[in-house]
Design a protein around this motif. Sequence first.
Motif, PDB file in Angstrom:
ATOM      1  N   SER A 148       5.212   0.819  -1.211  1.00 52.60           N
ATOM      2  CA  SER A 148       5.686  -0.633  -1.286  1.00 52.60           C
ATOM      3  C   SER A 148       7.068  -0.847  -1.080  1.00 52.60           C
ATOM      4  O   SER A 148       7.748  -1.629  -0.484  1.00 52.60           O
ATOM      5  CB  SER A 148       5.324  -1.168  -2.516  1.00 52.60           C
ATOM      6  OG  SER A 148       5.568  -0.235  -3.597  1.00 52.60           O
ATOM      7  N   THR A 149       8.097   0.247  -1.519  1.00 52.99           N
ATOM      8  CA  THR A 149       9.455   0.399  -1.484  1.00 52.99           C
ATOM      9  C   THR A 149       9.877   0.700  -0.157  1.00 52.99           C
ATOM     10  O   THR A 149      10.713   0.137   0.586  1.00 52.99           O
ATOM     11  CB  THR A 149      10.237   1.487  -2.220  1.00 52.99           C
ATOM     12  OG1 THR A 149       9.431   1.391  -3.428  1.00 52.99           O
ATOM     13  CG2 THR A 149      11.481   1.242  -2.513  1.00 52.99           C
ATOM     14  N   ARG A 150       8.657   1.548   0.718  1.00 53.15           N
ATOM     15  CA  ARG A 150       9.431   1.887   2.145  1.00 53.15           C
ATOM     16  C   ARG A 150       8.932   0.526   2.823  1.00 53.15           C
ATOM     17  O   ARG A 150       9.751   0.311   3.794  1.00 53.15           O
ATOM     18  CB  ARG A 150       8.236   3.015   2.703  1.00 53.15           C
ATOM     19  CG  ARG A 150       8.822   3.879   3.814  1.00 53.15           C
ATOM     20  CD  ARG A 150       7.847   4.943   3.944  1.00 53.15           C
ATOM     21  NE  ARG A 150       7.147   5.618   2.905  1.00 53.15           N
ATOM     22  CZ  ARG A 150       6.181   6.253   2.733  1.00 53.15           C
ATOM     23  NH1 ARG A 150       5.242   6.270   3.810  1.00 53.15           N
ATOM     24  NH2 ARG A 150       5.873   6.738   1.621  1.00 53.15           N
ATOM     25  N   ILE A 191       8.315   0.402  -8.316  1.00 52.90           N
ATOM     26  CA  ILE A 191       9.359   0.094  -7.653  1.00 52.90           C
ATOM     27  C   ILE A 191       8.744  -0.475  -6.208  1.00 52.90           C
ATOM     28  O   ILE A 191       8.050   0.110  -5.403  1.00 52.90           O
ATOM     29  CB  ILE A 191      10.224   1.310  -7.180  1.00 52.90           C
ATOM     30  CG1 ILE A 191      10.384   1.848  -8.470  1.00 52.90           C
ATOM     31  CG2 ILE A 191      11.205   0.824  -6.308  1.00 52.90           C
ATOM     32  CD1 ILE A 191      11.575   0.985  -9.298  1.00 52.90           C
ATOM     33  N   SER A 192       9.224  -1.781  -5.782  1.00 49.54           N
ATOM     34  CA  SER A 192       8.692  -2.424  -4.544  1.00 49.54           C
ATOM     35  C   SER A 192       9.905  -3.149  -4.000  1.00 49.54           C
ATOM     36  O   SER A 192      11.142  -3.431  -4.298  1.00 49.54           O
ATOM     37  CB  SER A 192       7.371  -3.365  -4.991  1.00 49.54           C
ATOM     38  OG  SER A 192       7.882  -4.389  -6.094  1.00 49.54           O
ATOM     39  N   GLY A 193       9.343  -4.096  -3.242  1.00 47.50           N
ATOM     40  CA  GLY A 193      10.277  -5.184  -2.571  1.00 47.50           C
ATOM     41  C   GLY A 193      11.040  -6.115  -3.602  1.00 47.50           C
ATOM     42  O   GLY A 193      12.216  -6.274  -3.324  1.00 47.50           O
ATOM     43  N   LEU A 237       8.475   3.693 -19.411  1.00 50.71           N
ATOM     44  CA  LEU A 237       8.785   2.186 -18.774  1.00 50.71           C
ATOM     45  C   LEU A 237      10.163   2.206 -18.077  1.00 50.71           C
ATOM     46  O   LEU A 237      10.429   1.764 -16.775  1.00 50.71           O
ATOM     47  CB  LEU A 237       8.898   1.098 -20.121  1.00 50.71           C
ATOM     48  CG  LEU A 237       7.540   0.814 -20.574  1.00 50.71           C
ATOM     49  CD1 LEU A 237       7.618  -0.019 -21.836  1.00 50.71           C
ATOM     50  CD2 LEU A 237       6.304   0.440 -19.570  1.00 50.71           C
ATOM     51  N   VAL A 238      11.051   2.769 -18.499  1.00 56.37           N
ATOM     52  CA  VAL A 238      12.517   2.789 -17.982  1.00 56.37           C
ATOM     53  C   VAL A 238      12.635   3.991 -16.840  1.00 56.37           C
ATOM     54  O   VAL A 238      13.217   3.703 -15.715  1.00 56.37           O
ATOM     55  CB  VAL A 238      13.609   3.236 -19.177  1.00 56.37           C
ATOM     56  CG1 VAL A 238      14.972   3.376 -18.444  1.00 56.37           C
ATOM     57  CG2 VAL A 238      13.674   2.345 -20.163  1.00 56.37           C
ATOM     58  N   ARG A 239      11.771   5.100 -16.902  1.00 57.56           N
ATOM     59  CA  ARG A 239      11.794   5.854 -15.826  1.00 57.56           C
ATOM     60  C   ARG A 239      11.083   5.218 -14.625  1.00 57.56           C
ATOM     61  O   ARG A 239      11.564   5.455 -13.629  1.00 57.56           O
ATOM     62  CB  ARG A 239      10.832   7.243 -16.092  1.00 57.56           C
ATOM     63  CG  ARG A 239      11.677   7.978 -17.082  1.00 57.56           C
ATOM     64  CD  ARG A 239      10.719   9.271 -17.689  1.00 57.56           C
ATOM     65  NE  ARG A 239      10.526   9.920 -16.413  1.00 57.56           N
ATOM     66  CZ  ARG A 239      11.068  11.244 -16.303  1.00 57.56           C
ATOM     67  NH1 ARG A 239      12.027  11.680 -17.152  1.00 57.56           N
ATOM     68  NH2 ARG A 239      10.635  12.079 -15.317  1.00 57.56           N
ATOM     69  N   ALA A 240      10.026   4.555 -14.833  1.00 51.64           N
ATOM     70  CA  ALA A 240       9.378   3.886 -13.680  1.00 51.64           C
ATOM     71  C   ALA A 240      10.485   2.571 -13.233  1.00 51.64           C
ATOM     72  O   ALA A 240      10.552   2.585 -11.805  1.00 51.64           O
ATOM     73  CB  ALA A 240       8.248   2.937 -14.482  1.00 51.64           C
TER      74      ALA A 240
END
Length: 774
Positions: free
Chosen positions: A292-294, A236-238, A206-209
Amino acid sequence: MGGLLTAPYFPPLPLPLLWPMLLALAWWILRNSRLATVILASFCILLAMAQYQRQMSPMLPTQHVARLPQDRPLTIEGRVQAIHGGNTLRIDLDTERLVTGQGQQTLTGRLRLTIGEGDPHLQKGQRVRFRGRLRTPEPFGTPGEFNYQRYLAARSIYVTSYLASAEAIVPFATQKGTGLLVRVAALRHTIGQHIDRALAPDQQGLVRALVIGDRQLPPSQRQQLANTGLSHLFAISGLHLGLLALLLYTIGHWLYRRSERLLLLAPPGRLLPLLLLPLLWLYLQLTGNALSTRRAFYMAVVGALLLIIGRRTRPLQALASVALIMLCSAPLSLFEPAWQLSMAGVSGILLLLPTWQRTISALPRWWRWLIGLAATTLAATIATTPLILSQFHLLAPAGLLNNLLAVPLIGFCAVPLGLIGALLDSLWPSGGAALFQLCGQICQLTLQGAEQLSQGPLLSAKVCYLSPRILTGIAILCLSLLVPRWTGRWLFLRIPLLMAVLCLLFLPQKTPQTLTVTALSVGQGEALLLSQPQSGHYLIDGGGLYGSTFDVGARLVAPALARLGVSSLEAVILTHDHPDHRQGLVEILKYFPVRAFWSTQTLAELRPEIREPILRRAIPIRTFTEGWTTLNQGTLDELAIYAPAQKAPKVNDRSLVLYARHGQDGLLLTGDLELQGIRDLLANPPGGPVTLLKLPHHGSRYSEPWRLMKSLQLQHVFTSSGRHNSYGLPHKEVTEALAEHGLRSNDTGRDGSLRFSSDGSGWQLQHWRRGLFR
């Protein structure tokens, strides 16, 4: 998008770039005419189709790893480009050289290496060597299956390899790189190691994610996040990039206002977003550069550029521009669930939230914040629900309530704690570890609370395998809800949409009009769908792979039934208790409406994984006595089952045999009968004509199927086997016997899924190709 979506259904265009160029020339000539818009749209569609073809089947150089021979093991060296966890460890390698007895040969291209057992504990950029056979990724050829070949092509991977153990990989000593991306990758790896050392195993993933975007979560934890509707918070997203941007902007704004020179140069609201972009780009690389982050980073770039030049634009136009840029650079992104959900979620928020904001802004402060968060979640949920149902077959009603709890805790507590812990990690290790532990506790408590809430009435997650008709109805319903206004012309737009929804969702399912048997391509196993006129659908066996964690039922059979429009089954039939026929039925019995389960075994004799859903859902079970049992008989149609002697020494010879007739055509499905079973069947043949035969035991010569060929007036035969299976099935002797009788061997391993249909006067054969039976 239209061109990319239609491209999989059409054969490749000859000279694919020629046609868009001709249309571009035509548009230039006719740009002032009424046809200009049509020509421009056609240009975009054909250009997108050409780009799809180029990325799916590129012209590879001679030194590309995918051009190497695949008939023998090869020794290959390369550098780790990416590591993917989950049920099975997969490593993407940028190949560098082929090692042979005569020397070394330079290689290019990327391959995916799957590890059966163990973990070599590699890191990105590390050189490795392995020896294995290469294989070109190929689809099973089943309706509704996940297109793994396209998924790999989106990552420029056109060849794979498999190693049974991690010990077969030879890692070279890790070398410190000098490039910025290499250093960021090394930092990401180090932070991940420190997280693992600081936390308990159930908190590490969870923390790594959250901190580094590494979603190597255990399958049980992935399912838990999906059932609670919180998966998006741990990808990881907007949301995460926006929170970081807000934090950086707040700090930067405070510092900016203390510089007279900067204030005279430009207001902080115009210049500061541009200055923060390098930090956001580093965060993008640190968290794995996910789609999604991109998307969120590109939106930040567009926003910063618009602010610096002082231009206003509608947010939806900015989002469309980002979508076009991403699809031009990586066309296959359109088919990635992460890209679809990211774009749809943001679109829903941009469409609905401005209208709702007028009401929300009049509320008291705390209510305004709470209702605003709920409205944002609801808008994103409306837009993404059809995609989630289509891609993941899951409905999580508790997601709306869980997000009210989880977004503040994860977004405003866990994420900042994790990021600050990563910053402190190298300067103050004990302080960083303490923050990681606090972040892990918050994540675990949030997930436990969400799980408790999800167990409430009407809130538990539901697995839904929906037909294209129902999915279309849900998509139109969500589209009508996304129309921002309920007055004027918008109201008249909603009326036909809602009428279409009612027709799609509530009209009764059409019953089959022809006798049809669909042989699903499920690897070295068997799964057959029988559709009988005015009766319904019957699933005979569900496939399964020996010694594999691949769930044939969840990954192939259930999506295929949904894609073919099967919403319920009259019966699920287990011919005999072998894994390659049994395993795929578990998912069907758990989640499909099934009226009965037919087998030669009693309930007590069934395997626990089969017995449990039958008992839980109270599915009636029926066993058959030795000989023929007629289930349905009329002037045109007949359905009967033959049960061999159940004391036969071989389980295969106890296989149920199914006979169905429509008009002058009859089919015989013989399970895995071997020689003794075939002899017994010939001594007790079906009462009607047999013009279509499924060869027994996947086309094995030990069944001596030529005995059936001599006794029956066959028009077609088929086998269910796996592509390149190690048993060599269907056997050469069997195919030669077919040729002697003037029959063609139709095989799911070679041809993909097969469909035979009859109106009573002859069989029509169709193959599953390019998304349709043709």
